[in-house]
Design a protein around this motif. Structure first.
Motif, PDB file in Angstrom:
ATOM      1  N   ALA A  19       0.837  -1.203   0.000  1.00 29.83           N
ATOM      2  CA  ALA A  19       0.000   0.000   0.000  1.00 29.83           C
ATOM      3  C   ALA A  19       0.867   1.246   0.000  1.00 29.83           C
ATOM      4  CB  ALA A  19      -0.933  -0.005   1.214  1.00 29.83           C
ATOM      5  N   ALA A  20       1.956   1.227   0.737  1.00 25.78           N
ATOM      6  CA  ALA A  20       2.848   2.386   0.766  1.00 25.78           C
ATOM      7  C   ALA A  20       3.460   2.629  -0.602  1.00 25.78           C
ATOM      8  CB  ALA A  20       3.942   2.181   1.812  1.00 25.78           C
ATOM      9  N   LEU A  21       3.865   1.552  -1.292  1.00 27.10           N
ATOM     10  CA  LEU A  21       4.408   1.711  -2.638  1.00 27.10           C
ATOM     11  C   LEU A  21       3.343   2.201  -3.610  1.00 27.10           C
ATOM     12  CD1 LEU A  21       6.709  -1.424  -2.973  1.00 27.10           C
ATOM     13  CD2 LEU A  21       7.410   0.968  -2.799  1.00 27.10           C
ATOM     14  N   ALA A  22       2.129   1.704  -3.495  1.00 26.97           N
ATOM     15  CA  ALA A  22       1.054   2.108  -4.394  1.00 26.97           C
ATOM     16  C   ALA A  22       0.724   3.578  -4.227  1.00 26.97           C
ATOM     17  CB  ALA A  22      -0.192   1.253  -4.138  1.00 26.97           C
ATOM     18  N   GLN A  23       0.877   4.128  -3.031  1.00 27.46           N
ATOM     19  CA  GLN A  23       0.565   5.529  -2.799  1.00 27.46           C
ATOM     20  C   GLN A  23       1.539   6.453  -3.523  1.00 27.46           C
ATOM     21  OE1 GLN A  23       0.406   6.083   1.402  1.00 27.46           O
ATOM     22  NE2 GLN A  23      -1.519   4.994   1.617  1.00 27.46           N
ATOM     23  N   GLN A  24       2.738   5.980  -3.820  1.00 27.93           N
ATOM     24  CA  GLN A  24       3.695   6.829  -4.524  1.00 27.93           C
ATOM     25  C   GLN A  24       3.281   7.063  -5.960  1.00 27.93           C
ATOM     26  OE1 GLN A  24       7.836   6.010  -4.182  1.00 27.93           O
ATOM     27  NE2 GLN A  24       7.680   5.445  -2.042  1.00 27.93           N
ATOM     28  N   GLY A  25       2.560   6.141  -6.578  1.00 22.44           N
ATOM     29  CA  GLY A  25       2.076   6.324  -7.940  1.00 22.44           C
ATOM     30  C   GLY A  25       3.187   6.393  -8.959  1.00 22.44           C
ATOM     31  N   HIS A  26       2.980   7.216  -9.987  1.00 24.34           N
ATOM     32  CA  HIS A  26       3.950   7.383 -11.067  1.00 24.34           C
ATOM     33  C   HIS A  26       5.276   7.895 -10.507  1.00 24.34           C
ATOM     34  CE1 HIS A  26       5.776   8.937 -14.730  1.00 24.34           C
ATOM     35  NE2 HIS A  26       4.954   8.138 -15.381  1.00 24.34           N
ATOM     36  N   PRO A  27       6.406   7.403 -11.017  1.00 25.51           N
ATOM     37  CA  PRO A  27       7.698   7.783 -10.438  1.00 25.51           C
ATOM     38  C   PRO A  27       8.038   9.275 -10.538  1.00 25.51           C
ATOM     39  CG  PRO A  27       8.011   6.385 -12.366  1.00 25.51           C
ATOM     40  CD  PRO A  27       6.546   6.406 -12.072  1.00 25.51           C
ATOM     41  N   LEU A  28       7.363  10.032 -11.405  1.00 29.07           N
ATOM     42  CA  LEU A  28       7.654  11.460 -11.506  1.00 29.07           C
ATOM     43  C   LEU A  28       6.685  12.338 -10.710  1.00 29.07           C
ATOM     44  CD1 LEU A  28       8.621  11.836 -15.277  1.00 29.07           C
ATOM     45  CD2 LEU A  28      10.116  11.626 -13.294  1.00 29.07           C
ATOM     46  N   THR A  29       5.578  11.757 -10.237  1.00 33.92           N
ATOM     47  CA  THR A  29       4.589  12.543  -9.506  1.00 33.92           C
ATOM     48  C   THR A  29       5.205  13.114  -8.233  1.00 33.92           C
ATOM     49  OG1 THR A  29       2.706  11.331 -10.369  1.00 33.92           O
ATOM     50  CG2 THR A  29       2.392  12.419  -8.268  1.00 33.92           C
ATOM     51  N   GLY A  30       4.978  14.415  -8.017  1.00 30.56           N
ATOM     52  CA  GLY A  30       5.442  15.048  -6.791  1.00 30.56           C
ATOM     53  C   GLY A  30       6.124  16.368  -7.055  1.00 30.56           C
ATOM     54  N   THR A  31       6.675  16.928  -5.992  1.00 32.27           N
ATOM     55  CA  THR A  31       7.420  18.183  -6.063  1.00 32.27           C
ATOM     56  C   THR A  31       8.902  17.854  -6.040  1.00 32.27           C
ATOM     57  OG1 THR A  31       5.650  19.356  -4.919  1.00 32.27           O
ATOM     58  CG2 THR A  31       7.821  20.406  -4.933  1.00 32.27           C
ATOM     59  N   TRP A  32       9.620  18.427  -6.968  1.00 31.16           N
ATOM     60  CA  TRP A  32      11.046  18.184  -7.132  1.00 31.16           C
ATOM     61  C   TRP A  32      11.777  19.515  -7.000  1.00 31.16           C
ATOM     62  CZ3 TRP A  32      12.974  13.300  -9.004  1.00 31.16           C
ATOM     63  CH2 TRP A  32      11.971  12.358  -9.285  1.00 31.16           C
ATOM     64  N   SER A  33      12.916  19.523  -6.347  1.00 31.93           N
ATOM     65  CA  SER A  33      13.704  20.750  -6.261  1.00 31.93           C
ATOM     66  C   SER A  33      15.147  20.445  -6.615  1.00 31.93           C
ATOM     67  CB  SER A  33      13.605  21.365  -4.868  1.00 31.93           C
ATOM     68  OG  SER A  33      14.052  20.462  -3.897  1.00 31.93           O
ATOM     69  N   GLY A  34      15.813  21.473  -7.120  1.00 30.87           N
ATOM     70  CA  GLY A  34      17.201  21.299  -7.509  1.00 30.87           C
ATOM     71  C   GLY A  34      17.736  22.528  -8.196  1.00 30.87           C
ATOM     72  N   ASP A  35      18.701  22.303  -9.078  1.00 30.57           N
ATOM     73  CA  ASP A  35      19.280  23.434  -9.799  1.00 30.57           C
ATOM     74  C   ASP A  35      19.827  22.985 -11.148  1.00 30.57           C
ATOM     75  OD1 ASP A  35      21.772  22.215  -9.358  1.00 30.57           O
ATOM     76  OD2 ASP A  35      22.298  23.549  -7.728  1.00 30.57           O
ATOM     77  N   TRP A  36      20.145  23.981 -11.974  1.00 29.22           N
ATOM     78  CA  TRP A  36      20.798  23.739 -13.246  1.00 29.22           C
ATOM     79  C   TRP A  36      21.764  24.878 -13.487  1.00 29.22           C
ATOM     80  CZ3 TRP A  36      21.102  26.530 -17.797  1.00 29.22           C
ATOM     81  CH2 TRP A  36      20.271  27.650 -17.900  1.00 29.22           C
ATOM     82  N   GLY A  37      22.757  24.630 -14.331  1.00 26.59           N
ATOM     83  CA  GLY A  37      23.696  25.687 -14.673  1.00 26.59           C
ATOM     84  C   GLY A  37      24.764  25.209 -15.624  1.00 26.59           C
ATOM     85  N   ALA A  38      25.440  26.195 -16.214  1.00 24.66           N
ATOM     86  CA  ALA A  38      26.500  25.913 -17.171  1.00 24.66           C
ATOM     87  C   ALA A  38      27.822  25.601 -16.474  1.00 24.66           C
ATOM     88  CB  ALA A  38      26.675  27.096 -18.115  1.00 24.66           C
ATOM     89  N   SER A  39      27.932  25.945 -15.170  1.00 29.25           N
ATOM     90  CA  SER A  39      29.156  25.671 -14.421  1.00 29.25           C
ATOM     91  C   SER A  39      28.798  25.466 -12.947  1.00 29.25           C
ATOM     92  CB  SER A  39      30.140  26.835 -14.567  1.00 29.25           C
ATOM     93  OG  SER A  39      29.698  27.939 -13.804  1.00 29.25           O
TER      94      SER A  39
END
Length: 127
Positions: A19-39
């Motif tokens: 049940a805990a695994l089923a609640q996660q659903g699709h692997p991309l569903t949710g809020t994601w945080s991070g960063d990007w950059g050229a250096s």
């Protein structure tokens, strides 16, 4: 008595674990945080909010008044690669990466980020 109790506890662990695994659903569903950059010294903080609607992954980048709608998401589940595209004021965004730690709730996506003429790397972690 002890065997029965042990069997019941084992069954509960299996059922609640699934049940805990089923609640996660699709692997991309949710809020994601991070960063990007050229250096390593030029980084841009970002937040993605993604949802599986039953057919497609939809979402936005940097929620708020200047949010960028995600135009398309492609996931190759055989290799756990992801391609996300969006159109921002600063140019078309293409983020191509790989899902890592797929079994973890705090899985990550790492890869290449292209925005307009700028290319860099990115990393997102599900919150």
């Amino acid at each position: 008595m002890h065997r029965c109790l042990l069997a019941c506890l084992s069954l509960a662990v299996v059922l609640f674990g699934e049940a805990a695994l089923a609640q996660q659903g699709h692997p991309l569903t949710g809020t994601w945080s991070g960063d990007w950059g050229a250096s390593p010294t030029q980084r841009n903080q970002m937040t993605f909010v993604m949802n599986w609607d039953g057919k497609n992954v939809t979402g936005i980048i940097n929620p708020g008044p200047d949010a960028i709608p995600i135009a398309s998401v492609y996931v190759d589940v055989t290799k756990w690669t992801v391609r996300i595209e969006a159109d921002a004021k600063a140019g078309h965004i293409t983020a191509e990466g790989r899902l890592e730690d797929i079994g973890s709730y705090h899985r990550t996506i790492k890869g290449t980020w292209r925005q307009g003429t700028v290319t860099g790397d990115f990393r997102l972690t599900r919150d």
